[in-house]
Design a protein around this motif. Sequence first.
Motif, PDB file in Angstrom:
ATOM      1  N   GLY A   1       0.822  -1.276  -0.039  1.00 49.50           N
ATOM      2  CA  GLY A   1       0.004  -0.107   0.116  1.00 49.50           C
ATOM      3  C   GLY A   1       0.733   1.291  -0.021  1.00 49.50           C
ATOM      4  O   GLY A   1       0.426   2.139   0.409  1.00 49.50           O
ATOM      5  N   TRP A   2       2.168   1.177  -0.455  1.00 48.35           N
ATOM      6  CA  TRP A   2       2.752   2.508  -0.534  1.00 48.35           C
ATOM      7  C   TRP A   2       2.565   3.312  -1.659  1.00 48.35           C
ATOM      8  O   TRP A   2       1.945   2.819  -2.524  1.00 48.35           O
ATOM      9  CB  TRP A   2       4.445   2.120  -0.793  1.00 48.35           C
ATOM     10  N   SER A   3       2.356   4.663  -1.454  1.00 41.85           N
ATOM     11  CA  SER A   3       1.854   5.495  -2.490  1.00 41.85           C
ATOM     12  C   SER A   3       2.907   5.776  -3.682  1.00 41.85           C
ATOM     13  O   SER A   3       2.583   6.235  -4.598  1.00 41.85           O
ATOM     14  CB  SER A   3       1.481   6.733  -1.798  1.00 41.85           C
ATOM     15  N   SER A   4       4.210   5.731  -3.472  1.00 42.32           N
ATOM     16  CA  SER A   4       5.167   6.068  -4.287  1.00 42.32           C
ATOM     17  C   SER A   4       6.089   4.697  -4.523  1.00 42.32           C
ATOM     18  O   SER A   4       6.516   4.007  -3.587  1.00 42.32           O
ATOM     19  CB  SER A   4       5.988   7.363  -4.040  1.00 42.32           C
ATOM     20  N   PHE A   5       6.797   4.692  -5.823  1.00 41.68           N
ATOM     21  CA  PHE A   5       7.630   3.507  -5.988  1.00 41.68           C
ATOM     22  C   PHE A   5       9.003   3.813  -5.104  1.00 41.68           C
ATOM     23  O   PHE A   5       9.684   2.796  -4.934  1.00 41.68           O
ATOM     24  CB  PHE A   5       7.866   3.373  -7.512  1.00 41.68           C
ATOM     25  N   GLU A   6       9.361   4.867  -4.895  1.00 42.85           N
ATOM     26  CA  GLU A   6      10.537   5.412  -4.242  1.00 42.85           C
ATOM     27  C   GLU A   6      10.669   4.682  -2.728  1.00 42.85           C
ATOM     28  O   GLU A   6      11.519   4.485  -2.303  1.00 42.85           O
ATOM     29  CB  GLU A   6      10.739   6.790  -4.141  1.00 42.85           C
ATOM     30  N   MET A   7       9.384   4.602  -2.177  1.00 38.62           N
ATOM     31  CA  MET A   7       9.223   3.925  -0.863  1.00 38.62           C
ATOM     32  C   MET A   7       9.723   2.572  -1.031  1.00 38.62           C
ATOM     33  O   MET A   7      10.276   1.860   0.235  1.00 38.62           O
ATOM     34  CB  MET A   7       7.803   4.190  -0.440  1.00 38.62           C
ATOM     35  N   VAL A   8       9.433   1.925  -2.019  1.00 40.58           N
ATOM     36  CA  VAL A   8       9.733   0.454  -2.115  1.00 40.58           C
ATOM     37  C   VAL A   8      11.269   0.410  -2.499  1.00 40.58           C
ATOM     38  O   VAL A   8      12.042  -0.754  -2.393  1.00 40.58           O
ATOM     39  CB  VAL A   8       8.743  -0.184  -3.006  1.00 40.58           C
ATOM     40  N   ARG A   9      11.815   1.095  -3.378  1.00 41.19           N
ATOM     41  CA  ARG A   9      12.999   0.969  -3.774  1.00 41.19           C
ATOM     42  C   ARG A   9      14.178   0.889  -2.702  1.00 41.19           C
ATOM     43  O   ARG A   9      15.341   0.341  -2.962  1.00 41.19           O
ATOM     44  CB  ARG A   9      13.634   2.315  -4.687  1.00 41.19           C
ATOM     45  N   ARG A  10      14.017   1.397  -1.489  1.00 38.25           N
ATOM     46  CA  ARG A  10      14.783   1.307  -0.534  1.00 38.25           C
ATOM     47  C   ARG A  10      15.314  -0.259   0.034  1.00 38.25           C
ATOM     48  O   ARG A  10      16.131  -0.383   0.596  1.00 38.25           O
ATOM     49  CB  ARG A  10      14.402   1.927   0.739  1.00 38.25           C
ATOM     50  N   TYR A  11      14.403  -1.367  -0.435  1.00 30.61           N
ATOM     51  CA  TYR A  11      14.546  -2.684  -0.398  1.00 30.61           C
ATOM     52  C   TYR A  11      15.298  -3.266  -1.445  1.00 30.61           C
ATOM     53  O   TYR A  11      15.715  -4.495  -1.344  1.00 30.61           O
ATOM     54  CB  TYR A  11      13.076  -3.361  -0.042  1.00 30.61           C
ATOM     55  N   ALA A  12      15.619  -2.580  -2.587  1.00 32.10           N
ATOM     56  CA  ALA A  12      16.029  -3.209  -3.637  1.00 32.10           C
ATOM     57  C   ALA A  12      17.428  -3.850  -3.324  1.00 32.10           C
ATOM     58  O   ALA A  12      17.724  -4.900  -4.191  1.00 32.10           O
ATOM     59  CB  ALA A  12      16.237  -2.175  -4.726  1.00 32.10           C
TER      60      ALA A  12
END
Length: 357
Positions: free
Chosen positions: A310-321
Motif C-alpha cells: 500500500g505504498w503511494s510511491s515507488f521510491e518508498m519500495v526502492r529502499r529494499y532493492a
Amino acid sequence: MLYRRKNSSRWWCRFTTPDGREIRQSTGTSDRKDAEGYEAKLKRDLWQQSKLGEKPRKSWQEAVVRWIDETSHKASHGDDLMHLRWLDTHLGDVMLDEIDIDRVDEVIKGRKGSGVSNATVNRTLAVLRAILRRAERKWRWIDRAPAISLLPEPKQRIRWLTHEEADRLIDELPEHLADMARFTLATGLRASNVTGLEWSQVDLARRVAWIHADQAKARRAIGVSLNSDAVQVLRRWIGRHATRVFCYQRRVKGGGVRWEPIAEANSAAWYKALKRAGIADFRWHDLRHTWASWHVQAGTPLHALQEMGGWSSFEMVRRYAHLAPEHLAEYAARIESRDQGAHFPSHIKVVDGGMQC
C-alpha cells in the motif's frame, strides 16, 4: 480603551472600527506603554484595511485553526497536532507576516535545544512550511512565505530480522502479541491496521482481507492476500471478540475475564520480550520492514511489493532493492575475465582453487 481582565496581568484593548465592528483583543503585554503602542498600531491597520482596502493581517493562531479544520482527514493529523502544540509556545501571539527567516531560525534553535533529532525538527518544520505556503498560495493571507530548508538527516539502515530472530522474539511474546507479530510478518500491515482489524474486513473462504481507504496511511484502500500463515493465525481468534480480530483477556470485578480490543502494539510486554530475546534497536514498525525484506530476498518484484504494502510511491519500495541484487548478475558477468589465470604472474598457477608457485 485599555483594561485588564480578572486574574490576568496582560492589557486588553477595546474599540470600534470605522466600519462599526467592535474589537476586543489582548495586547499580549503587561506593560502599559507597550499596550498603548499595540492598540494604536492595531487601530491604524484596521483603518487602512477599511478605508484603503489593504489586506487584513492574520495571526498564526488563526492559520492553525483553519489548517486543522482543512486537514483533519490526514492520516498524520495526530502528529501534526503534536508539532503544532510545540510551535504554539514560539508562535502563539505572532502575526503571519511577522514569521520571517530569522524567526524560523529561532524555531529551529528552540526545537534542537529540546534534545530531539534532526528528523523530528524536520517534521515540525514541514508542518510550519505547509501552513505558511497555504496561507500564501491558497488563502492569500500573506504576500510571500519564507523559504524554509530542512536539516540534513543521516541515512539509516533498514532494520529487519532474520527468520531465526523472528522466531526467538515470537516465543517471548504473550499470545495476543505473538499472533499479531506473526500476522504482520505474513501481511506487512501497519500496527494500527492490525490492532484495528475487524472480522467484517476478513473473508477466510477467499483468503483475503481489506483495509478501507480511511484506515490506510496513503488514504487508498488496500487488498490483502492472506497466505497460509496469516489464515492459521486468524482461525485461532475466531469467536473471541464480536467485532475485533485481535484482543486480550482483561480481568473484571468478581474474578472473571473478558476479551477487550487492543489499543497499542508497542506495549511494555513488547519491550520486555525484545530484551529477553536479545534483540536491540527494533520497533514494532520494523516488522513491516522485515516482511518487505523477506519478500525482496525471496524474489517478489518491487512493483508487486508496492501494491501489497500500500505504498503511494515507488521510491518508498526502492529502499529494499539492495537486498536482492541477483537480477544484476548478468551485467556483472559481462566484464568477467575470459581467462581466469591471465591476471596472475606466469610463475603462479591456480590449482583446485588455490595458488602454487
